[in-house]
Design an enzyme around this catalytic site. Sequence first.
Site: not given
Length: 313
Positions: A115-117, A285
Amino acid sequence: MAWTVFIDGKEGTTGLRIFDRLAERGEFSLLTLPEEKRKDADARREAIHAADIAILCLPDAAARESVALAEGSNTRILDTSTAHRVAPGWAYGFPELSKKHRAAVVSGQYLAVPGCHASGFIALAAPLVAAGLIPADALLSCFSLTGYSGGGKKMIAEYESADRPAHSKLDAPKSYGLSLAHKHLPEMVHVCGLAAPPVFHPILGDYIQGMATTVLLRNDTLPGRPTAQEIHQALSSYYAGQTFVSVAPFGGDEPVIYSDTLVGTNQLRLIVCGHEAQTTVTALFDNLGKGASGAAVQNMNLMLGFAETAGLE
């Protein structure tokens, strides 16, 4: 040889980004379904079985259905949903974390894209837990600033609507996930080897993409009371030689952190600030790069034996 790739759910934000990246490369033949067939189980099963790689860009329930449809095939599966990130038998697609993670990516049939977070938190917390600088039972807190593209097509349309008022509630940063039960927490705990989840607070900003995930540390609560500079050195050593994960000079590249600095890249950069008593570590990022489509392509490159950077530089 052309590898056949089927993106199940290519109409979403992540799927479209992956499709566009792969369409520019001659090594791939991209399978697609007509609009009226894209949710048809039989058509999806046929496409998955015909592909060398199937990339799932779907909600969790639909991703589980696609994995069931793949049964009996030799197709390698990359799932960008939350469904399989802590599931047994699935590689976790963050190859920079260790040689073991990289080997699992290269050899695995089933791979969960982080996942991103979670990518930001794990990139900074997992090495510090592994080094003993953060204990497994640490009580951590984390906030993460992100652009609105992470919310998908509906949210992008809301923020970019021509009918959006000149002054509206969308202008201000928005805290969300106030139940403190964010869907990325299980992988944060599992991959880092933590005893309990961090207190995690995501914040949505009025800009399209880019992410800055920050953990705040009280050094006197950590084993050996390391200074911020010692934490910086530990992370610098851990990621030395990696292509897509790097550590900025102590204190950062400049005296402020802009969350959209790495948009359009697959880079993740760690920034360590502080002094003897307090430390912040920020992972910077692109939430649609190393936090989503870029990470999927990077992992697929490794699975198929391409250069890790192919299509990403």
